[in-house]
Design a protein around this motif. Structure first.
Motif, short mmCIF file in Angstrom:
data_model
loop_
_atom_site.label_atom_id
_atom_site.label_comp_id
_atom_site.label_asym_id
_atom_site.label_seq_id
_atom_site.Cartn_x
_atom_site.Cartn_y
_atom_site.Cartn_z
N VAL A 1 0.80 -1.20 0.00
CA VAL A 1 0.12 0.14 -0.06
C VAL A 1 0.97 1.29 -0.13
O VAL A 1 2.21 1.12 0.24
CB VAL A 1 -0.95 0.33 1.19
CG1 VAL A 1 -1.94 -0.95 1.39
CG2 VAL A 1 -0.04 0.05 2.33
N GLU A 2 0.31 2.24 -0.53
CA GLU A 2 0.83 3.69 -0.20
C GLU A 2 -0.19 4.44 0.61
O GLU A 2 -1.53 4.38 0.40
CB GLU A 2 0.91 4.40 -1.53
CG GLU A 2 2.06 4.23 -2.36
CD GLU A 2 2.06 4.98 -3.42
OE1 GLU A 2 3.28 5.05 -3.95
OE2 GLU A 2 1.14 5.37 -4.27
N THR A 3 0.19 5.30 1.46
CA THR A 3 -0.71 6.08 2.32
C THR A 3 -0.32 7.66 2.11
O THR A 3 1.01 8.00 1.77
CB THR A 3 -0.69 5.88 3.77
OG1 THR A 3 0.54 6.06 4.29
CG2 THR A 3 -1.01 4.31 4.04
N TRP A 4 -1.17 8.67 2.42
CA TRP A 4 -0.68 9.84 2.12
C TRP A 4 -2.10 10.72 2.96
O TRP A 4 -3.11 10.31 3.12
CB TRP A 4 -0.64 10.36 0.67
CG TRP A 4 -2.08 10.38 0.07
CD1 TRP A 4 -3.15 11.33 -0.39
CD2 TRP A 4 -2.68 9.15 -0.76
NE1 TRP A 4 -3.95 11.11 -0.91
CE2 TRP A 4 -3.78 9.48 -1.19
CE3 TRP A 4 -2.38 7.78 -0.68
CZ2 TRP A 4 -4.94 8.69 -1.79
CZ3 TRP A 4 -3.04 6.81 -1.46
CH2 TRP A 4 -4.32 7.40 -1.92
N TYR A 5 -1.58 11.84 3.42
CA TYR A 5 -2.48 12.84 3.94
C TYR A 5 -3.21 13.35 2.98
O TYR A 5 -2.49 13.93 1.77
CB TYR A 5 -1.83 13.69 4.89
CG TYR A 5 -2.79 14.71 5.64
CD1 TYR A 5 -3.47 14.32 6.85
CD2 TYR A 5 -3.08 16.05 5.12
CE1 TYR A 5 -4.30 15.14 7.63
CE2 TYR A 5 -3.93 16.92 6.02
CZ TYR A 5 -4.66 16.28 7.00
OH TYR A 5 -5.35 17.28 7.56
N PRO A 6 -4.67 14.01 3.02
CA PRO A 6 -5.33 14.41 1.98
C PRO A 6 -4.61 15.66 1.27
O PRO A 6 -4.47 16.60 2.18
CB PRO A 6 -6.65 14.46 2.53
CG PRO A 6 -6.88 13.68 3.49
CD PRO A 6 -5.56 13.13 3.93
N GLY A 7 -4.57 16.04 0.26
CA GLY A 7 -4.15 17.17 -0.22
C GLY A 7 -2.26 17.45 -0.47
O GLY A 7 -1.86 18.39 -0.90
N GLU A 8 -1.89 16.28 0.11
CA GLU A 8 -0.29 16.20 0.08
C GLU A 8 0.27 15.11 -1.00
O GLU A 8 -0.50 14.15 -1.06
CB GLU A 8 0.12 16.07 1.52
CG GLU A 8 0.05 16.97 2.50
CD GLU A 8 0.80 16.90 3.77
OE1 GLU A 8 1.36 15.73 3.96
OE2 GLU A 8 0.26 17.55 4.72
N ALA A 9 1.24 15.59 -1.63
CA ALA A 9 1.96 14.60 -2.39
C ALA A 9 2.75 13.55 -1.94
O ALA A 9 2.84 12.59 -2.49
CB ALA A 9 2.84 15.54 -3.58
N ARG A 10 3.46 13.81 -0.84
CA ARG A 10 4.25 12.85 -0.19
C ARG A 10 3.37 11.57 0.29
O ARG A 10 2.34 11.57 0.68
CB ARG A 10 4.56 13.64 1.13
CG ARG A 10 5.92 12.56 1.65
CD ARG A 10 6.54 13.26 3.18
NE ARG A 10 6.59 12.35 3.88
CZ ARG A 10 6.15 12.19 5.18
NH1 ARG A 10 5.18 12.74 5.49
NH2 ARG A 10 6.74 11.01 5.96
#
Length: 186
Positions: free
Chosen positions: A57-66
């Motif tokens: 999986v990949e995870t991210w905070y909404p609105g962030e590209a990282r």
């Protein structure tokens, strides 16, 4: 005995949707914020590819590209999430997800809740989002969700999303403005 297969549903603070060879979901947990205590939250969206009883999986905070990579492993009790690094706030709420799998207990679906119809997971991004019986203007008094509430996307209709919220005493299904959420679909 067959190994557990990934399936759609709620796993503690993770709402997960599995469609074919893709998984997607939303995770949110918060602590504090009462009687002068600081407030911490662990919030992220997730997508990936399952293989057997695991998913990369990949995870991210909404609105962030990282993006932060990880694995989601399924067993008879639920799932376990391990990330390459923690999202901000996670060590203060859930504890670190690095190196040691974070256990997520599978919750039984409530009667009448059709998780097979779920299309994706989402986080409410508006401070307050009216949850309506039908798309349209919100009445003066209506149910509402707040920022970081997790929902499952059930249907899309134009600028509206029919969503299932399971964080209360009983699941609630209603319409949200699509602009009030950050959604991820498998």
């Amino acid at each position: 005995m067959a190994e557990p297969a990934p399936h759609s549903g709620r796993y503690d603070n993770l709402t997960l949707v599995v469609k074919g060879d893709r998984v997607a979901g939303a995770f949110a947990e918060g602590r504090g914020g009462v009687e002068g205590m600081p407030s911490f939250s662990c919030i992220f969206l997730l997508h990936g590819t399952p293989s057997g009883a695991r998913a990369v999986v990949e995870t991210w905070y909404p609105g962030e590209a990282r993006r932060i990579s990880g694995t989601l492993a399924f067993d008879a009790a639920g799932a376990a999430l391990t990330l390459a690094e923690d999202h901000g706030g996670c060590p203060m709420t859930t504890g670190s997800m690095v190196g040691s799998p974070y256990a997520l207990a599978a919750e039984a679906a409530d009667p009448g809740e059709d998780v097979a119809r779920w299309q994706g997971g989402a986080l409410v991004t508006a401070k307050r989002a009216a949850l309506l019986a039908e798309p349209g203007p919100a009445p003066k008094r209506s149910l509402y969700l707040v920022e970081a509430d997790v929902v499952a996307v059930v249907e899309r209709r134009g600028d509206w999303v029919r969503a299932a919220y399971g964080g209360g005493k009983a699941p609630v299904v209603g319409w949200l403005r699509a602009a009030d959420i950050a959604a991820v679909e498998p």
